[in-house]
Design an enzyme around this catalytic site. Structure first.
Site, PDB file in Angstrom:
ATOM      1  N   LYS A  52       0.839  -1.196   0.000  1.00  0.00           N
ATOM      2  CA  LYS A  52       0.000   0.000   0.000  1.00  0.00           C
ATOM      3  C   LYS A  52       0.879   1.255   0.000  1.00  0.00           C
ATOM      4  O   LYS A  52       0.572   2.253  -0.667  1.00  0.00           O
ATOM      5  CB  LYS A  52      -0.942  -0.017   1.208  1.00  0.00           C
ATOM      6  CG  LYS A  52      -2.059  -1.043   1.061  1.00  0.00           C
ATOM      7  CD  LYS A  52      -2.811  -1.317   2.363  1.00  0.00           C
ATOM      8  CE  LYS A  52      -3.769  -2.496   2.170  1.00  0.00           C
ATOM      9  NZ  LYS A  52      -4.434  -2.929   3.400  1.00  0.00           N
ATOM     10  N   GLN A  96      -4.352  -1.616   9.576  1.00  0.00           N
ATOM     11  CA  GLN A  96      -4.276  -2.937   8.945  1.00  0.00           C
ATOM     12  C   GLN A  96      -4.882  -3.991   9.871  1.00  0.00           C
ATOM     13  O   GLN A  96      -4.485  -4.106  11.021  1.00  0.00           O
ATOM     14  CB  GLN A  96      -2.810  -3.268   8.616  1.00  0.00           C
ATOM     15  CG  GLN A  96      -2.632  -4.591   7.895  1.00  0.00           C
ATOM     16  CD  GLN A  96      -3.268  -4.616   6.501  1.00  0.00           C
ATOM     17  OE1 GLN A  96      -3.175  -3.643   5.755  1.00  0.00           O
ATOM     18  NE2 GLN A  96      -3.934  -5.707   6.168  1.00  0.00           N
ATOM     19  N   ASP A 119     -11.074   3.057   4.419  1.00  0.00           N
ATOM     20  CA  ASP A 119     -11.512   1.671   4.235  1.00  0.00           C
ATOM     21  C   ASP A 119     -13.044   1.590   4.152  1.00  0.00           C
ATOM     22  O   ASP A 119     -13.583   0.609   3.652  1.00  0.00           O
ATOM     23  CB  ASP A 119     -11.057   0.808   5.435  1.00  0.00           C
ATOM     24  CG  ASP A 119      -9.799   0.003   5.129  1.00  0.00           C
ATOM     25  OD1 ASP A 119      -9.528  -0.247   3.941  1.00  0.00           O
ATOM     26  OD2 ASP A 119      -9.104  -0.396   6.085  1.00  0.00           O
TER      27      ASP A 119
END
Ligand code: NAD
Length: 297
Positions: A52, A96, A119
């Protein structure tokens, strides 16, 4: 001829097209900035975060890399999220998953400022998605919508069967496909581990999205001719390769390909799109946060 849907190519197009929005932001002296927070020493999570970070660098998004000792108390993660929420230079925050067992996931998701929740997992953003007014669409299902669009598959009026009901893939996928909106308007069936006679459901589908995390569980005998197959699964199975394993999807690619009009491979299908849509959401967040109107692909 079965179309093999090239997720790498579609993701590259999205990254290229995000360039315009990033240029617009830069003209206003804004560098879109994503903070990734890793509280894990799991090699897979470390790899995901570093990919990422690399993706951000490639398109001109600044990435801030925050690492927290996996044995630290949960409060340390909360404090870090608070700090990033308050940091005016940070547009997006990604924690994460999974977090360590001693850290509750739900309070973590609720703590992230919904405006920075790229997200799309904060309850406010989930609610907005369900209500048809999404702020940030979760990356994997959004990427799948873009893949379908890229191969001219309009879900409108189609029977879509989703295998899996997780919060990150199955549920938001169902929501996006059922919305009265472009890329939606499908008739959606959500299947899961307690579903009886899965094959009858998948055989009735025009579109199958497989997100169960069970290696190659859907084969050609469970599909009808002309189906569009989206394979979300990423499963490590033992193999005589250098690494001792290989990655396979939730779909048995070879037999499914005999039936499908279009199918995503693993790897190279959905995975690259998930990564591209994180960049998309970060650029969107930077526009919203800095009050700059950006045009997104
Ligand atoms: P999860 O474990 O949270 O959810 C799996 C879902 O599948 C559950 O709802 C369960 O009820 C259902 N399921 C399990 N076994 C089943 C069976 N035999 N029949 C029917 N349904 C069954 O998983 P997840 O986070 O949604 O991920 C699913 C898969 O997708 C995993 O392989 C994961 O690695 C992969 N994934 C890939 C991407 C990507 O970018 N390509 C992103 C997220 C997840």
């Amino acid at each position: 001829m079965t179309e093999i849907i090239d997720g790498n190519a579609v993701a590259q197009r999205i990254r290229d097209d995000l360039g315009d929005a990033i240029t617009t932001l830069e003209a206003e002296a804004v560098t879109p900035t994503l903070a990734t927070v890793l509280m894990s020493d799991d090699p897979a999570s470390e790899t995901y975060v570093s990919m990422k970070q690399d993706d951000c660098a490639e398109v001109g998004i600044e990435a801030i890399d925050v690492e927290i000792d996996p044995d630290a108390p949960a409060q340390e993660l909360y404090d870090e999220i608070d700090r990033l929420n308050a940091d005016d230079n940070v547009d997006g925050i990604l924690v994460q998953m999974p977090v360590p067992d001693h850290v509750d996931k739900q309070p973590v998701l609720r703590r992230i400022d919904p405006e920075k929740d790229v997200d799309g997992f904060h309850p406010e953003n989930v609610g907005r998605l369900v209500a048809g007014d999404a702020r940030y669409k979760p990356c994997t299902p959004h990427g799948i919508q873009k893949l379908l669009e890229a191969v001219d598959v309009d879900p409108e009026g189609e029977d879509a069967v989703i295998v899996g009901r997780s919060d990150i893939v199955g549920k938001p996928m169902a929501n996006l496909l059922m919305q009265k909106a472009v890329g939606g308007n499908a008739t959606v069936t959500v299947c899961h581990s307690r579903t009886d006679d899965l094959a009858t459901k998948t055989r009735a589908a025009d579109i199958v999205v497989a997100a169960a995390g069970v290696p190659e569980m859907i084969d050609g005998s469970m599909l009808s001719e002309g189906v569009v197959v989206i394979d979300v699964g990423i499963n490590r199975v033992d193999a005589e390769t250098e690494k001792g394993y290989e990655l396979v999807g939730d779909v048995d690619f070879e037999s499914a390909k005999q039936k499908a009009a279009a199918i995503t491979p693993v790897p190279g299908g959905v995975g690259p799109m998930t990564r591209a849509m994180l960049l998309y959401n970060t650029v969107k967040a930077a526009g919203r946060h800095n009050d700059v109107s950006v045009s997104l692909p």
